[in-house]
Every structure is written in structure tokens, then in C-alpha cells.
Design an enzyme around this catalytic site. Structure first.
Site, PDB file in Angstrom:
ATOM      1  N   LYS A 135       0.833  -1.207   0.000  1.00  0.00           N
ATOM      2  CA  LYS A 135       0.000   0.000   0.000  1.00  0.00           C
ATOM      3  C   LYS A 135       0.870   1.260   0.000  1.00  0.00           C
ATOM      4  CE  LYS A 135      -0.290  -0.018   5.042  1.00  0.00           C
ATOM      5  NZ  LYS A 135      -1.092  -0.489   6.195  1.00  0.00           N
ATOM      6  N   ARG A 191     -10.254   0.448  15.265  1.00  0.00           N
ATOM      7  CA  ARG A 191     -10.304   1.083  13.940  1.00  0.00           C
ATOM      8  C   ARG A 191     -11.437   0.442  13.160  1.00  0.00           C
ATOM      9  NH1 ARG A 191      -4.754   1.387  10.484  1.00  0.00           N
ATOM     10  NH2 ARG A 191      -5.158  -0.827  10.230  1.00  0.00           N
ATOM     11  N   HIS A 229      -5.629  -6.958  13.738  1.00  0.00           N
ATOM     12  CA  HIS A 229      -4.440  -6.096  13.645  1.00  0.00           C
ATOM     13  C   HIS A 229      -4.084  -5.603  15.039  1.00  0.00           C
ATOM     14  CE1 HIS A 229      -1.540  -3.721  11.482  1.00  0.00           C
ATOM     15  NE2 HIS A 229      -2.087  -2.565  11.790  1.00  0.00           N
ATOM     16  N   ARG A 246       1.925 -10.634   7.781  1.00  0.00           N
ATOM     17  CA  ARG A 246       1.778  -9.464   6.900  1.00  0.00           C
ATOM     18  C   ARG A 246       2.995  -8.557   7.076  1.00  0.00           C
ATOM     19  NH1 ARG A 246      -3.273  -9.340   9.607  1.00  0.00           N
ATOM     20  NH2 ARG A 246      -2.686  -7.390  10.617  1.00  0.00           N
ATOM     21  N   TYR A 284      13.555  31.407   4.357  1.00  0.00           N
ATOM     22  CA  TYR A 284      12.329  32.080   4.811  1.00  0.00           C
ATOM     23  C   TYR A 284      12.301  32.242   6.332  1.00  0.00           C
ATOM     24  CZ  TYR A 284      10.185  31.073   0.242  1.00  0.00           C
ATOM     25  OH  TYR A 284       9.886  31.009  -1.101  1.00  0.00           O
ATOM     26  N   CYS A 295      12.393  24.810   2.149  1.00  0.00           N
ATOM     27  CA  CYS A 295      11.468  25.479   1.231  1.00  0.00           C
ATOM     28  C   CYS A 295      10.685  24.431   0.437  1.00  0.00           C
ATOM     29  CB  CYS A 295      12.227  26.376   0.253  1.00  0.00           C
ATOM     30  SG  CYS A 295      13.440  27.463   1.023  1.00  0.00           S
ATOM     31  N   MET A 296       9.838  24.899  -0.493  1.00  0.00           N
ATOM     32  CA  MET A 296       9.044  23.937  -1.263  1.00  0.00           C
ATOM     33  C   MET A 296       9.932  23.038  -2.130  1.00  0.00           C
ATOM     34  SD  MET A 296       5.889  24.619  -3.898  1.00  0.00           S
ATOM     35  CE  MET A 296       4.573  24.915  -2.737  1.00  0.00           C
ATOM     36  N   ASP A 297      10.941  23.634  -2.752  1.00  0.00           N
ATOM     37  CA  ASP A 297      11.750  22.882  -3.722  1.00  0.00           C
ATOM     38  C   ASP A 297      13.239  22.863  -3.408  1.00  0.00           C
ATOM     39  OD1 ASP A 297       9.319  22.931  -5.424  1.00  0.00           O
ATOM     40  OD2 ASP A 297       9.853  25.051  -5.563  1.00  0.00           O
TER      41      ASP A 297
HETATM   42  C1  LIG Z   1      -0.215  -1.285   7.025  1.00  0.00           C
HETATM   43  C2  LIG Z   1      -0.680  -2.560   7.596  1.00  0.00           C
HETATM   44  C3  LIG Z   1       0.239  -3.610   7.795  1.00  0.00           C
HETATM   45  C4  LIG Z   1       1.730  -3.445   7.665  1.00  0.00           C
HETATM   46  O1  LIG Z   1       2.257  -2.895   8.847  1.00  0.00           O
HETATM   47  P1  LIG Z   1       3.829  -2.843   9.146  1.00  0.00           P
HETATM   48  O2  LIG Z   1       3.917  -2.367  10.529  1.00  0.00           O
HETATM   49  O3  LIG Z   1       4.407  -1.865   8.180  1.00  0.00           O
HETATM   50  O4  LIG Z   1       4.344  -4.214   8.921  1.00  0.00           O
HETATM   51  C5  LIG Z   1      -0.269  -4.831   8.188  1.00  0.00           C
HETATM   52  N1  LIG Z   1      -1.592  -5.013   8.409  1.00  0.00           N
HETATM   53  C6  LIG Z   1      -2.490  -4.019   8.253  1.00  0.00           C
HETATM   54  C7  LIG Z   1      -3.934  -4.273   8.523  1.00  0.00           C
HETATM   55  C8  LIG Z   1      -2.061  -2.747   7.849  1.00  0.00           C
HETATM   56  O5  LIG Z   1      -2.950  -1.763   7.725  1.00  0.00           O
END
Ligand SMILES: *Cc1c(COP(=O)(O)O)cnc(C)c1O
Length: 389
Positions: free
Chosen positions: A43, A141, A174, A228, A274, A321-323
Site C-alpha cells: 500500500k 479502527r 491487527h 503481513r 524564509y 522550502c518547497m523545492d
Molecule cells: C499497514 C498494515 C500492515 C503493515 O504494517 P507494518 O507495521 O508496516 O508491517 C499490516 N496489516 C495491516 C492491517 C495494515 O494496515
């Protein structure tokens, strides 16, 4: 070298070491208990590393599944040669059922009403959506809220698993605080209770999973049958900055570099950038770097972070700065080395990323994933440099 990487490497670019990624996959796979599957989390543009290249590499390395945050990310992978299972971790509008089926995306399901709608939409097109049921064991969540003493969630899950438009392949949860064993163990216990309770209702799943990066490293009894892997894939063992982790020998995958665009002599008491937040305490040599917050360098690190030039630590002076931003290279010059336009500055390497995350009061995930598309990714594979969009 291609024209486009020549252009990229004249300003600011991210070197993505796909050999390091492969190395990390091998190490991490070795940690999983017998037969547990390997899911690579892609992701958020693969935490800034470039989603397509990372996904293709993970597929080539034999990952069993990939995870994305949205259906759009999943479609992008499918349209670019990814054929292995893709799990969408985020909530998706049930109206997307047709696309979810068409692109063969496995959808996380976190709510009974959405499950029913998803099933209905799938039936209308004569398909089944493959799903993984999400359980909230303490993250607060998404997911079915699990209460040991109230089996409302179990009843709903048992019912949704029978819906004709759904194929309930998996179940997962999670961890909210994987660095904290007491709370995590309570989550593992709840998840086990969920599996047991559902099993008594005749509901079982082909894949169950709980642990992300830190979870896999710290709780082998929570591997279930898939891990995961997110942050660890990219070479970082812990979100707790400064924590050395367990020294698995992971290799960082991304290094961000900029080519110094000018080196300027400025007098003592002159101010830089800035808001005039930095007043030079001595006659100074200041390198201008063609990277700013619009490339993903956190502005909050103004006057705080460092970069490396000729391998030496140089402080950022004045506001980012931005760039562009400025680094003080006076000490390098005083040591007799010349610093000039065209020299390379390392903006993010393992040491700098950890330091930046701590100084920004943030986490490594955020520093990496905020490297924006303007920073061209240059991929290193089989120790060759190549450009890929
Ligand atoms: C992003 C995410 C992960 C990965 O988490 P890490 O800490 O980067 O390994 C695993 N499971 C879920 C549900 C996530 O949202």
C-alpha cells in the site's frame, strides 16, 4: 544510462535496491512458522518505494499474497502484470463489487451491513467476492468488535459466511501496540477466542492472520498461517526509533539523494531562508540542495535534520522550502576537502531516516511513504542501475 534517469539523477532521486528487497524477503520468510504464508504490504506506493516495481519483485520472490489499502491500488497492480492474490485491507464501497470481482481482488469485510450489500451486488453479476473477515480485537479502527461475553459478532460472521455472493477465505485482526506485550497478548487471546467460537458454530477459514512486521518478530505464536510484512520488507526492524530491533541483518531498500545545485560563501550574521530562522554564526559555506517539502522532505525538520555530503554529517540550516533546502558544509571545506555543485548529498539513508523520524516526532513509515512522485525512483537490480516509472 537512459535519458530519463540522467535527468532524474541531475536533481533528486530515490535509489530503490531490489536486491535488498529480495534479501529481506528471504530472511523474513525464514522467520515464519512452518507453512505460514507470506504477505507483502504494497500500500501507499509500497511505503514510497514504487508500488509496481516492488509488487513485481515480491511476486518474483514467491510472495503468496500482496496487500493494498484501496481497490484503486489493487486495480493498478492487476493492470501491470501482478497475478498473485491481492488483499484490500481498507473499507471499500460495496458498489465496487463488480470491479472487485473483475480484477480478482480479495476484500476485507468489517461490517455486517456492508457484507450483505457486497454479496447482493456480487449475486447480481453472478459472481462471488473473496473476502477476509476483519476482527477488531483492540485496535479500535475497523472490524467486528469482539467481546468474549457477547457473541453478536460471532452470529453475524457465521451468517455472512453463508451469503451466496461471498467466499469467506480468511479472517484477520491487527495489533494496536505490538511493542507492548501485555496488550498484544490480550489481542491474541481475543483472536483465538474468535477462531474457537466461530469454529464451534461450524465456521472455519482457510487463512487466518494477525501479525504485521513487529508482530511477526515478537510473537511467533501469533503467526497463525500468514504474516503481513510491511516496514520490515523495506529494511527497518522497528517503529520505535533508536530501538536496535533483533538484528536480523535486513538491508534498507531506499536511499534518497540530491545533487548539490550551488555552493555559496555567506558572511557571519547573514540569515538563511524564509523567516530568517537561521543566523550564521561564522563565515560559512552553504550548499543548496534541490529538494524541499514538495518532494516529501518534512518542513518540520527545518534547522533540525542532517544530510550526508562526502560521507560527513551536515546540518540543514534555515527553513526547508518547497523545492530547495540548505546545508552547512563549512566544516567539510575547513577540513581541506572541496565541496562543489554537482556533488551528491545523501538525504535519506537508514541512519538519517531513523534520526529524522525521531526528530519529526513521527515514525519511519511516515518519512518513507511521504517521498513524493516528483522524486524519480531509480531501481537497482542485480547490482545494475535502471530506470523504471
Ligand atoms: C499497514 C498494515 C500492515 C503493515 O504494517 P507494518 O507495521 O508496516 O508491517 C499490516 N496489516 C495491516 C492491517 C495494515 O494496515
Amino acid at each position: 544510462m537512459s535519458e530519463i534517469s540522467k535527468i532524474a539523477m541531475s536533481r533528486t532521486w530515490a535509489e530503490i535496491d531490489l536486491d535488498a528487497l529480495e534479501h529481506n524477503v528471504k530472511i523474513l520468510r525464514g522467520l515464519l512458522r512452518n507453512g505460514a504464508k507470506f504477505l507483502g504490504v504494497c500500500k501507499a506506493n509500497a511505503y514510497g518505494h514504487g508500488m509496481l516495481a516492488v509488487a513485481r519483485k515480491l511476486q518474483e520472490c514467491g510472495a503468496d499474497m500482496l496487500a493494498v489499502a484501496s481497490v484503486a491500488e489493487g486495480i493498478e497492480l492487476r493492470e501491470n502484470g501482478v497475478t498473485i492474490p491481492i488483499l484490500c485491507l481498507g473499507q471499500s464501497d460495496p458498489e465496487l463489487a463488480e470491479l472487485i470481482c473483475k480484477y480478482g481482488i480479495t476484500q476485507a469485510v468489517e461490517d455486517f451491513e456492508n457484507a450483505k450489500l457486497l454479496s447482493q451486488r456480487a449475486i447480481e453479476i453472478n459472481r462471488k467476492v473473496k473476502i477476509h473477515v476483519k476482527i477488531d480485537t483492540g485496535m479500535g479502527r475497523i472490524g467486528f468488535f469482539w467481546d468474549k461475553h457477547d457473541h453478536k459478532a460471532a452470529t453475524e460472521i457465521a451468517e455472512l459466511c453463508k451469503l451466496p455472493g461471498l467466499d469467506a477465505e480468511g479472517i484477520f485482526t491487527h495489533f494496536a501496540d505490538a511493542d507492548e506485550p501485555h496488550y498484544t497478548e490480550s489481542q491474541i487471546e481475543k483472536f483465538n477466542d474468535a477462531l474457537e467460537t466461530l469454529s464451534k458454530l461450524g465456521v472455519t477459514f482457510r487463512i487466518s492472520h494477525a501479525a504485521a512486521s513487529v508482530g511477526v518478530l515478537k510473537y511467533p505464536h501469533a503467526h497463525f498461517n500468514m504474516g503481513r510484512f510491511g516496514l520490515v520488507l523495506y529494511g527497518y526492524e522497528s517503529t520505535e526509533n533508536g530501538n536496535e530491533g533483533s538484528n536480523l541483518g535486513l538491508r534498507p531498500v531506499m536511499t534518497v539523494k540530491s545533487r548539490i545545485s550551488a555552493v555559496r560563501k555567506l558572511p557571519a550574521n547573514y540569515t538563511v531562508s524564509y523567516g530568517r530562522t537561521c543566523k550564521l554564526s561564522r563565515d560559512s559555506l552553504i550548499a543548496v540542495l534541490p529538494i524541499g517539502y514538495a518532494d516529501g522532505f518534512p518542513r518540520i525538520l527545518s534547522n533540525k535534520a542532517n544530510v550526508k555530503i562526502h560521507g560527513k554529517i551536515c546540518p540543514i540550516v534555515g527553513r526547508v522550502c518547497m523545492d530547495m533546502m540548505m546545508a552547512d558544509v563549512t566544516d567539510i571545506a575547513n577540513s581541506g576537502e572541496s565541496v562543489k555543485a554537482g556533488d551528491i548529498a545523501v538525504i535519506f539513508d537508514e541512519e538519517l531516516v531513523k534520526d529524522d523520524a525521531r526528530k519529526a516526532n513521527s515514525i519511519i513509515h511516515e518519512i518513507l511513504s511521504q517521498v513524493l512522485p516528483r522524486v524519480t525512483r531509480v531501481y537497482v537490480e542485480n547490482t545494475n542501475l535502471r530506470f523504471k516509472a
